[in-house]
Design an enzyme around this catalytic site. Sequence first.
Site, PDB file in Angstrom:
ATOM      1  N   GLU A  61      12.312 -64.980 -64.101  1.00  0.00           N
ATOM      2  CA  GLU A  61      11.471 -64.219 -63.176  1.00  0.00           C
ATOM      3  C   GLU A  61      11.023 -62.892 -63.780  1.00  0.00           C
ATOM      4  OE1 GLU A  61      13.892 -64.136 -59.573  1.00  0.00           O
ATOM      5  OE2 GLU A  61      13.062 -66.074 -58.987  1.00  0.00           O
ATOM      6  N   ASP A  67      17.427 -72.637 -55.257  1.00  0.00           N
ATOM      7  CA  ASP A  67      17.676 -71.220 -54.985  1.00  0.00           C
ATOM      8  C   ASP A  67      18.324 -70.978 -53.631  1.00  0.00           C
ATOM      9  OD1 ASP A  67      17.739 -68.538 -55.259  1.00  0.00           O
ATOM     10  OD2 ASP A  67      15.600 -68.203 -55.038  1.00  0.00           O
ATOM     11  N   GLU A  81      19.839 -64.850 -47.542  1.00  0.00           N
ATOM     12  CA  GLU A  81      18.409 -64.721 -47.852  1.00  0.00           C
ATOM     13  C   GLU A  81      17.573 -65.805 -47.183  1.00  0.00           C
ATOM     14  OE1 GLU A  81      17.593 -64.724 -52.063  1.00  0.00           O
ATOM     15  OE2 GLU A  81      15.425 -64.762 -51.751  1.00  0.00           O
TER      16      GLU A  81
HETATM   17  C1  BDP Z   1      16.193 -65.286 -55.596  1.00  0.00           C
HETATM   18  C2  BDP Z   1      15.825 -63.991 -54.951  1.00  0.00           C
HETATM   19  C3  BDP Z   1      15.489 -62.917 -55.932  1.00  0.00           C
HETATM   20  C4  BDP Z   1      16.576 -62.838 -57.002  1.00  0.00           C
HETATM   21  C5  BDP Z   1      16.738 -64.186 -57.668  1.00  0.00           C
HETATM   22  C6  BDP Z   1      17.900 -64.246 -58.661  1.00  0.00           C
HETATM   23  O1  BDP Z   1      14.730 -64.199 -54.084  1.00  0.00           O
HETATM   24  O2  BDP Z   1      15.357 -61.707 -55.222  1.00  0.00           O
HETATM   25  O3  BDP Z   1      16.293 -61.869 -57.937  1.00  0.00           O
HETATM   26  O4  BDP Z   1      17.020 -65.148 -56.707  1.00  0.00           O
HETATM   27  O5  BDP Z   1      18.917 -64.814 -58.295  1.00  0.00           O
HETATM   28  O6  BDP Z   1      16.967 -65.958 -54.656  1.00  0.00           O
HETATM   29  O7  BDP Z   1      17.790 -63.754 -59.765  1.00  0.00           O
END
Ligand code: BDP
Length: 721
Positions: A312, A386, A414
């Site tokens: 990301e 996720d 989340e």
């Molecule tokens: C996702 C989240 C994000 C996190 C990412 C992670 O939306 O904010 O940075 O995972 O785990 O669930 O790196």
Amino acid sequence: MSKTHLFRFAFLLFLFFCQGNAQAEDGYRLWQRYDLVQDKERLQQYRKSLGQVVVQGASPTLTVVKEELEMALTGLLGSKVAVSGAVSKKAALVAGTPATSSLVKDLSLEPQLKEVGQEGFLLLSQKHKGKSYTVIAANTEKGVLYGTFHLLRLLKTQQDIQNLKVSNSPKTKLRILNHWDNLDRTVERGYAGFSIWDWHKLPDYIDQRYLDYARANASIGINGTVLTNVNANSLVLTPEYLKKVKALADVFRPYGIKVYLTARFSSPIELGKLKTADPLNPEVKEWWKNKVNEIYTYVPDFGGFTVKANSEGQPGPQNYNRSHADGANMLAEVLAPKGGIVMWRAFVYDNNVPDDRHKQAYTEFKPLDGTFKGNVMVQVKNGAIDFQPREPFHPLFGAMPKTPLMMEFQITQEYLGQGTHLAYLAPMFKETLEADTYAKGKGSTVAKVVDGSLDRHPISGMAGVANIGNDINWTSHPFGQANWYAFGRLAWDYDLTSEAIADEWIKMTFSSSPSLVPAVRKMMMGSREAVVNYMTPMGLHHLMGWSHHYGPGPWIKDKPRADWTSVYYHRATEKGIGFDRTKTGSNALSQYAPEVQAQWQNPATCPEEFLLWFHHVAWDAKTKSGRTLWDELCYRYSGGVDSVRTMQKTWDSLAGQVDKERHHQVKQYLAIQEKDARWWRDACLLYFQTFSKRPIPQELEKPQGTLEEYMKIEPKFSPGI
Ligand code: BDP
């Protein structure tokens, strides 16, 4: 002063004291409430067995033990209990190691102590020279601390302590909270206010919260905390911040909690002004070596780094055509001499690879098995996408036998209603831990991979993304506390049942009343399934609204990446719905063991909770209930709403059994949850109906709004983004 004035003054004074004494239940005390034991018989027993306490030794950890026992027993037994450092004739409760306590030494417990290792403990009712003792014994002071909290749990849940014969030790070695906390005190995916780390006032001001945080964590066996967000800021590695980190580490140390930080991979460029962060570059290595040495001058028992790299948008070794192993090993090498570890996250999915996101972590990491240094753990999320309300276990579990794999759960909800929905997560955590990878035949559960026993790894760990913030009750929803609690208990012992953990928590948080405990337990036990049903039933996933992740957004499409949209995952067409991950589709299923594949590849044998995760299914296909898939989806979505209404009824019926403050709070949250559950149900069904072109069964409640209306809803300034 006239008589009337005097009377008025006395009355006001009386009111003042009444208020001061009746402690409002604001939830701050978590499960650490030390109020007078209500059961008279038990109270008698406890007074007899625990009235005089001896803790010999004055180390910081033993001081914590003393203070906790003094505070707890005074509260629970209703009169001042003093803890003495010397053995007296009246001694009843004794805590220590053979090295710190002459009495423990005299009991000759060596053979039993051998069994419990470095963090375990014994809790015994023991006779010695004609006297009866309650004994907390361990090999280390940390073990004594855990034994102390175990005993206090028994008292708070009003157990019989007359014939104690407890031998207990943790199954997983590192039990760690991951705080996704930023240095400006915002918390990524945090829904309980701002970060509890008050960086601005550190290191000079030590908030009482840090101590209470440490006490709460120690009471459930958590022994590490990663202070900063995985989307890391290299600033935390500067001397200015390391002083602050040191202050926190000093607070946590006596409670057996080590501090870890997230390392931004590009720090050598940002802080060191180097031209590169290439892990094989000697200058880069040297920079990290010096940085690590510097950290240890502040925090001599620093735990190590958690790293999110090439994920990301975060920098990482792949920016320099190096592998994840190259990156992890470079850090591991400089940490090793100090005893530190690297927790390298496997949450990666490439911008340039148009493959099913489900497959990408496995594709990248499996070939690296056997190439990581001994002090690297690869930290894997419970599922491959996720933290969805339900995911099948991550295919990396069982696929990297030569690498210790750490579990990453998300405690913060989340994708499960964040700070306002009641979703007890122990059943979800256990579902993954108990899943069978078949890596070494039947019984090769994820838990055995994670605790290191399947492949005999010397290190093992579980991380939980914390749901803690500076809200007065720490977690926004009072029931969010149960998820923090459950994570710790399961990291310690994944064989505990969700029900047993719920019972402990309810008794310590609310009361042991037999008319309350089963009712609340039932609410909790069904709550996660309720969320699955009103959000993503039957294996649907990733249907949430853009960015905020709170409400429904099954229509989300046309974003910078296909796998950030909802349509990518549900694949609804006029024919059917679901993601074909079998051979005819993305074949993500091939990443699982043949036994798992055999069960999941056939829609007839695939558990219905994963059906649309692995299969694209026709709207008219028959499901186990005999209904068509479309009707079944309608029933599941509606069932989710009904479950919330049942929780509301149960909670209403408990008015009077729970203090007013928390009863009212939960009642309001349940009303929000009911409203949101309808929002999810109606928005999703109306949207999917544009494909299925079938009616919602007559007997079910009709959607209140139109799809257009739902699609226009855009929550503003949602927390945690
Ligand atoms: C996702 C989240 C994000 C996190 C990412 C992670 O939306 O904010 O940075 O995972 O785990 O669930 O790196």
